[in-house]
Design a protein around this motif. Structure first.
Motif, PDB file in Angstrom:
ATOM      1  N   HIS A   1      64.432  33.852 -24.808  1.00  0.00           N
ATOM      2  CA  HIS A   1      63.080  33.288 -24.724  1.00  0.00           C
ATOM      3  C   HIS A   1      63.024  32.151 -23.722  1.00  0.00           C
ATOM      4  O   HIS A   1      63.914  31.317 -23.676  1.00  0.00           O
ATOM      5  CB  HIS A   1      62.643  32.787 -26.103  1.00  0.00           C
ATOM      6  CG  HIS A   1      62.840  33.826 -27.168  1.00  0.00           C
ATOM      7  ND1 HIS A   1      64.024  33.953 -27.835  1.00  0.00           N
ATOM      8  CD2 HIS A   1      62.033  34.798 -27.638  1.00  0.00           C
ATOM      9  CE1 HIS A   1      63.940  34.962 -28.687  1.00  0.00           C
ATOM     10  NE2 HIS A   1      62.742  35.501 -28.590  1.00  0.00           N
TER      11      HIS A   1
ATOM     12  N   HIS B   1      66.780  40.337 -26.421  1.00  0.00           N
ATOM     13  CA  HIS B   1      66.129  39.443 -25.452  1.00  0.00           C
ATOM     14  C   HIS B   1      66.319  37.972 -25.806  1.00  0.00           C
ATOM     15  O   HIS B   1      66.625  37.614 -26.937  1.00  0.00           O
ATOM     16  CB  HIS B   1      64.626  39.748 -25.352  1.00  0.00           C
ATOM     17  CG  HIS B   1      63.887  39.508 -26.648  1.00  0.00           C
ATOM     18  ND1 HIS B   1      63.807  40.453 -27.640  1.00  0.00           N
ATOM     19  CD2 HIS B   1      63.232  38.430 -27.122  1.00  0.00           C
ATOM     20  CE1 HIS B   1      63.115  39.972 -28.661  1.00  0.00           C
ATOM     21  NE2 HIS B   1      62.758  38.742 -28.389  1.00  0.00           N
TER      22      HIS B   1
ATOM     23  N   HIS C   1      68.055  37.423 -29.512  1.00  0.00           N
ATOM     24  CA  HIS C   1      68.084  38.280 -30.704  1.00  0.00           C
ATOM     25  C   HIS C   1      67.595  39.696 -30.423  1.00  0.00           C
ATOM     26  O   HIS C   1      66.987  39.967 -29.391  1.00  0.00           O
ATOM     27  CB  HIS C   1      67.303  37.646 -31.867  1.00  0.00           C
ATOM     28  CG  HIS C   1      65.825  37.538 -31.624  1.00  0.00           C
ATOM     29  ND1 HIS C   1      64.940  37.312 -32.643  1.00  0.00           N
ATOM     30  CD2 HIS C   1      65.081  37.624 -30.498  1.00  0.00           C
ATOM     31  CE1 HIS C   1      63.712  37.254 -32.145  1.00  0.00           C
ATOM     32  NE2 HIS C   1      63.779  37.435 -30.865  1.00  0.00           N
TER      33      HIS C   1
ATOM     34  N   GLU D   1      58.510  31.607 -29.188  1.00  0.00           N
ATOM     35  CA  GLU D   1      57.975  32.869 -29.691  1.00  0.00           C
ATOM     36  C   GLU D   1      57.897  32.774 -31.214  1.00  0.00           C
ATOM     37  O   GLU D   1      58.883  32.456 -31.862  1.00  0.00           O
ATOM     38  CB  GLU D   1      58.894  34.031 -29.301  1.00  0.00           C
ATOM     39  CG  GLU D   1      58.447  35.379 -29.872  1.00  0.00           C
ATOM     40  CD  GLU D   1      59.523  36.453 -29.719  1.00  0.00           C
ATOM     41  OE1 GLU D   1      59.238  37.458 -29.065  1.00  0.00           O
ATOM     42  OE2 GLU D   1      60.645  36.272 -30.245  1.00  0.00           O
TER      43      GLU D   1
HETATM   44 ZN   LIG Z   1      62.152  37.230 -29.630  1.00  0.00          ZN
END
Ligand SMILES: [Zn+2]
Ligand SMILES: [Zn+2]
Lengths: 181, 215
Positions: free
Chosen positions: B145, B143, B179, B149
């Motif tokens: 961002h 995913h 990542h 996060e």
């Molecule tokens: Zn993440």
């Protein structure tokens, strides 16, 4: 009223509240800090009534929690700032503020006096350094603490020598950890 | 209990915590990390000292009501707090225990697929805090961002494209990072993760179920 040029020994006055419930000591702390808390709250967006309410609350908290003040880790102004900040989060943002795990109590006051004195001196130097910052930079720091900036807008570079005070606090923490064993 | 922490919380977030500007979920992350990390705790207390200097510099000459305060302190009885016991740090540091309502066994896990489980913690709406359980060797889907996060390891360890992270370590991820965190094979990995914007999943299945999981 004019303030005397030499700072009163705030930690000693807080100690007198802790040990003797000393009302005169409280009155001296109040006259210095309560107007500043009030002003701090108004700059943070509180109206005059709320700001005064906060100042009252914070000073009564100081009276009740004097035994939790650790002069080896914070100056009086710093400790009072943290109480005021938490009150502001509570009253203006209506949020909880998670606090770190308590490390318990510091070493006995006698063993700790040199640390406490050095920290008070570092704090005074920091205060002094802040008055000498370029206007724009000081303004940015003030806006950060008055809650004018979102967490996305805050940059960490303050231009102030925080390293010395940080290593002082680090020493006090190390000593505390050592005593906990 | 002493762990060697390699990855710390960035100073801008520590300053924002000190200034009282963080969303509650991020404050929970900072409070949890500095419960384990004296380096960041000292940095936060240094920023608090700056806050003290800001407070000192405020000028306000008005009468703030000394008589009223003196009457108020007469009415309160002195607080007799027992000496706080040094905190017994288990897997879950004290500030996080407050939000879980107990230790690890009190967590109400919900499956999110592929063996990964999560538990959303109750914080104010500006940001989200969750516990993640990643079985040993399993992965969180790939995913990106939309905001920031922060992920802190509480138990086990994980690795991604950037580095490996063990107990106490915090990974800061933002718009620039894509990542796929993978838990170490040696133990199940438990993390605290906070976000101020939804994640961006790169595969279809997580994207379909994302709205139901509030990830
Ligand atoms: Zn993440
Ligand atoms: Zn750290």
């Amino acid at each position: 009223t004019m303030e005397p040029s030499a700072e009163p020994d705030w930690p000693a006055l807080i100690g007198r509240i802790r040990d003797h419930r000393d009302r005169d000591a409280f009155a001296r702390l109040f006259c210095h800090f309560a107007p500043r808390i009030r002003g701090f709250m108004m700059k943070s967006g509180a109206d005059a009534t709320t700001a005064e309410e906060c100042a009252q609350d914070v000073m009564v908290t100081l009276w009740r929690k004097a035994h939790l003040f650790d002069p080896a880790r914070a100056s009086a102004a710093t400790w009072i700032f943290t109480i005021a900040r938490n009150r502001r989060i509570d009253m203006l943002r209506k949020q909880r503020r998670p606090e770190p795990e308590d490390l318990g109590w510091g070493p006995e006051p006698e063993t700790d006096q040199a640390d406490a004195l050095a920290l008070q001196q570092d704090s005074a130097r920091l205060k002094d350094a802040m008055t000498k910052l370029p206007e724009a930079q000081r303004h940015l720091i003030e806006r950060t603490y008055f809650g004018d900036l979102s967490h996305r807008e805050i940059a960490a570079e303050t231009g102030l020598p925080l390293g010395t005070i940080k290593s002082r606090i680090r020493l006090a923490l190390d000593r505390l950890r050592h005593h906990m064993k | 209990m002493k762990t060697k922490i390699k990855h710390h919380i960035e100073d801008r977030h520590l300053l924002a915590y000190s200034a009282g500007a963080l969303p509650e979920a991020f404050s929970l992350m900072v409070a949890t990390h500095i419960s384990l990390c004296d380096r960041c705790r000292a940095q936060v207390e240094a920023y608090d000292a700056l806050g003290g200097a800001v407070l000192e510099a405020v000028t306000d000459s008005s009468d703030a009501g000394l008589d009223r305060a003196l009457a108020a302190i007469d009415a309160v009885s002195p607080e007799v707090t027992p000496r706080p016991e040094p905190a017994k740090t288990g897997v879950i540091p004290a500030p996080l225990r407050d939000y879980i309502g107990g230790d690890l066994d009190a967590v109400r896990w919900r499956p999110v697929g592929l063996g990964v489980r999560q538990a959303i913690l109750p914080t104010s709406g500006e940001a989200t805090a969750r516990l993640l359980f990643i079985p040993a060797g399993a992965a969180v889907p790939d995913h990106g961002h939309r905001g920031t996060e922060l992920t802190m390891v509480l138990q086990g360890a994980f690795s991604d494209e950037t580095d490996s992270f063990a107990r106490g370590d915090v990974e800061t991820a933002d718009e620039a990072l894509n990542h796929m965190p993978v838990a170490d094979i040696s133990a199940d990995c438990i993390c605290l993760a906070v976000t101020d914007a939804p994640l961006r999943f790169n595969t279809l299945l997580p994207r379909l179920i994302q709205p139901f999981l509030r990830i």
